[in-house]
Each structure stands twice: as C-alpha cells, then as structure tokens.
Design an enzyme around this catalytic site. Structure first.
Site, PDB file in Angstrom:
ATOM      1  N   ASN A   1       0.875  -1.167   0.000  1.00  0.00           N
ATOM      2  CA  ASN A   1       0.000   0.000   0.000  1.00  0.00           C
ATOM      3  C   ASN A   1       0.912   1.218   0.000  1.00  0.00           C
ATOM      4  OD1 ASN A   1      -1.808   2.041   0.486  1.00  0.00           O
ATOM      5  ND2 ASN A   1      -2.328   1.404   2.573  1.00  0.00           N
TER       6      ASN A   1
ATOM      7  N   LYS B   1       0.217   4.219  -0.359  1.00  0.00           N
ATOM      8  CA  LYS B   1      -0.413   5.427   0.181  1.00  0.00           C
ATOM      9  C   LYS B   1      -0.133   6.615  -0.759  1.00  0.00           C
ATOM     10  CE  LYS B   1      -0.108   3.296   4.664  1.00  0.00           C
ATOM     11  NZ  LYS B   1      -0.083   3.420   6.103  1.00  0.00           N
TER      12      LYS B   1
ATOM     13  N   HIS C   1      -9.572   1.564   4.395  1.00  0.00           N
ATOM     14  CA  HIS C   1      -8.321   1.666   5.165  1.00  0.00           C
ATOM     15  C   HIS C   1      -8.538   2.597   6.366  1.00  0.00           C
ATOM     16  CE1 HIS C   1      -4.220   2.755   6.254  1.00  0.00           C
ATOM     17  NE2 HIS C   1      -3.877   1.610   5.715  1.00  0.00           N
TER      18      HIS C   1
ATOM     19  N   GLU D   1      -6.879   4.930   7.547  1.00  0.00           N
ATOM     20  CA  GLU D   1      -6.623   6.357   7.267  1.00  0.00           C
ATOM     21  C   GLU D   1      -7.833   6.998   6.587  1.00  0.00           C
ATOM     22  OE1 GLU D   1      -2.875   5.731   5.267  1.00  0.00           O
ATOM     23  OE2 GLU D   1      -2.043   5.081   7.180  1.00  0.00           O
TER      24      GLU D   1
ATOM     25  N   GLU E   1      -5.896  -4.794  10.296  1.00  0.00           N
ATOM     26  CA  GLU E   1      -4.812  -3.859  10.598  1.00  0.00           C
ATOM     27  C   GLU E   1      -5.101  -3.117  11.900  1.00  0.00           C
ATOM     28  OE1 GLU E   1      -2.600  -2.570   6.808  1.00  0.00           O
ATOM     29  OE2 GLU E   1      -4.423  -1.382   6.892  1.00  0.00           O
TER      30      GLU E   1
ATOM     31  N   GLY F   1       2.143   2.191  10.634  1.00  0.00           N
ATOM     32  CA  GLY F   1       3.108   3.279  10.485  1.00  0.00           C
ATOM     33  C   GLY F   1       3.829   3.655  11.757  1.00  0.00           C
TER      34      GLY F   1
ATOM     35  N   SER G   1       2.991  -2.258  10.260  1.00  0.00           N
ATOM     36  CA  SER G   1       4.444  -2.394  10.469  1.00  0.00           C
ATOM     37  C   SER G   1       4.953  -3.801  10.170  1.00  0.00           C
ATOM     38  CB  SER G   1       4.836  -1.953  11.884  1.00  0.00           C
ATOM     39  OG  SER G   1       4.482  -0.598  12.094  1.00  0.00           O
TER      40      SER G   1
HETATM   41  P1  PGA Z   1       2.583   0.189   7.593  1.00  0.00           P
HETATM   42  O1  PGA Z   1       1.166   0.458   6.898  1.00  0.00           O
HETATM   43  O2  PGA Z   1       3.106  -1.117   7.027  1.00  0.00           O
HETATM   44  O3  PGA Z   1       3.430   1.359   7.227  1.00  0.00           O
HETATM   45  O4  PGA Z   1       2.332   0.077   9.066  1.00  0.00           O
HETATM   46  C1  PGA Z   1       0.263  -0.585   6.673  1.00  0.00           C
HETATM   47  C2  PGA Z   1      -1.009  -0.031   6.100  1.00  0.00           C
HETATM   48  O5  PGA Z   1      -1.414   1.082   6.473  1.00  0.00           O
HETATM   49  O6  PGA Z   1      -1.657  -0.687   5.262  1.00  0.00           O
END
Ligand code: PGA
Length: 251
Positions: free
Chosen positions: A11, A13, A96, A98, A168, A174, A214
């Site tokens: 992803n 982003k 997601h 976010e 998630e 993140g 992560s």
């Molecule tokens: P990350 O993000 O691996 O940077 O924690 C995962 C995601 O938001 O899908």
C-alpha cells in the site's frame, strides 16, 4: 502457513510520482519473480497506468487504494470501478483506517464500495482494525465484529471469492509497533470466526485474511507462519523494492 494462497499487497499510500512508480515496479519485478505469494502493489491513481505498463509480463498485479460505490456521475474526486478496470487494475483497498479516520469512511460506505468492487470484477481488500484505546478497554471484539458485519452486509457467500480481509490494528500502522505473532494470530482467528458466524465455517476457511501494521522483513516470517494469517498489507516496507521483496519472499 495456511493452505490458502498467500497474498502480499503493498500500500504505497500517497507516495511516488509517475517516474518513481515506474522505477519501483521495474526494480521489484525480478526480485519477486516466482514468488509463492500473489503480489500486488496498490498505487496512487496517477501512477496506475504506468505501474500496469511496468508490471506487464510479470507476476505483479496492480491495485487502487479506493473505489467509488457508484457507476459514474456527480461524485467529484471519486474514481469508478470502470475507470480502474480500464487501466488494468485488479484489486482495490477499501476502508483503510486512514480513510476511516481522516476522510469520513464508515462501515456503510465500506459496504457500498465493496459491493460495487465485487459487482464490477475487482478483488476488494477490505480493511478493519481496532484502535489502541479500543483494545485496552476491552472493546476490540465488538468493534471488529461491527466492522465485519457492516462491511459484509448483503454480500452473499458466492461473492466471497472476490474479497480479501486486511486486519490492521490502527496502533500498529506506520508506528513501527507490530502486533506480536500471538496477538496477530488470535485476532485473525477471531476475525475468521466472525466471518464464520455470517457464512459458516467452511466458507470462512476459504477467505484470505491479511495482517497489516508495520509488517516488514524482520517480522514477516513469524507472522506468516500463523495458521490464520494468509498475507500482509504493507505500507512503509513496500516503498523500497528490496524491502518489499523480502516480505513477498517470506520463509
Ligand atoms: P505500515 O502500513 O506497514 O506502514 O504500518 C500498513 C497499512 O497502512 O496498510
């Protein structure tokens, strides 16, 4: 590892210009050739055409990071399934965290987008996950159950082959704080049971559940060794080809 085909999706982003996307996919292709997992990169809309072109003839598929619930019309800022299919997109991330926290996405909108993705022939990567406060206050199971029941409302079992669930935990996205393999397994097991409540255990056993938050080269092997974890949704570690390839080529 489970008997389900693993799926590792990057992803990106809001990262990478057209030139950056082309370079990243080209660098990635030889590194993930022959992978046992399905390999997907979910790129920004502006990079889709280029990423698809760069991935042609490789085992990398391209996904989007959202999809509209309507076919077309007055939906400023949205991108339709037909527009994505037109460019060769196969997957769409939906709901997601976010998008849920910053852009008003709800269980209802996630459900509408998921139904549209399925109807149009995209694979929906449906995201769910609890916040730290929800986990610590004991509300996690209720939160996840509500998200699953909401996302899957009115979706028949016959459509499940077009859906991947991404679990998630919001506190792990993140942050560099990964769920332990026990936390990730226990929660993915719980998610599968919620799906079993809706569709029966046999159907639930077929659905692929990704862990995200992560995930990287240091923890992918132990996470992918868990019986209910069938893949990963990878943010930060998907932005550099060697890092993402290490995750794709997990042991
Ligand atoms: P990350 O993000 O691996 O940077 O924690 C995962 C995601 O938001 O899908």
């Amino acid at each position: 590892m489970s008997k389900r085909t693993p799926i590792i999706a990057g992803n990106w982003k809001m990262n990478n210009t057209v030139a950056g996307a082309e370079a990243l996919v080209k660098e990635l292709a030889p590194l993930v050739k022959g992978a046992k997992a399905e390999v997907v990169v979910c790129v920004p809309y502006t990079a889709i055409a280029t990423a698809v072109k760069a991935a042609k003839g490789t085992n990398i598929a391209v996904g989007a990071q959202n999809v509209a619930w309507a076919d077309s019309g007055a939906f400023t800022g949205e991108i339709s399934a037909d527009m994505l299919l037109d460019l060769g997109v196969k997957y769409a991330i939906i709901g997601h965290s976010e998008r849920r926290t910053m852009f008003g996405e709800t269980d209802e909108s996630v459900n509408k987008r998921t139904k549209q993705a399925i109807k149009k022939g995209l694979i929906a990567i449906v995201c769910i996950g609890e916040t730290l406060q929800e986990r610590e206050s004991g509300a996690m199971e209720k939160v996840l159950k509500n998200q699953i029941n909401g996302a899957f409302a009115d979706i028949p079992a016959s459509d499940l082959k077009s859906v991947v669930v991404a679990y998630e935990p919001v506190w792990a996205i993140g942050t560099g704080v990964t769920a332990t393999k026990e936390q990730a397994q226990d929660t993915c097991f719980f998610v599968r049971n919620c799906l079993a409540n809706l569709y029966g255990q046999a159907e639930a056993q077929k659905i692929r559940i990704q862990y995200g938050g992560s995930m990287n080269g240091n923890n992918v092997d132990e996470l992918m060794a868990q019986p209910d974890i069938d893949g990963g949704l990878i943010g930060g570690a998907s932005l550099k080809a060697p890092d993402f390839a290490r995750v794709v080529n997990f042991n």
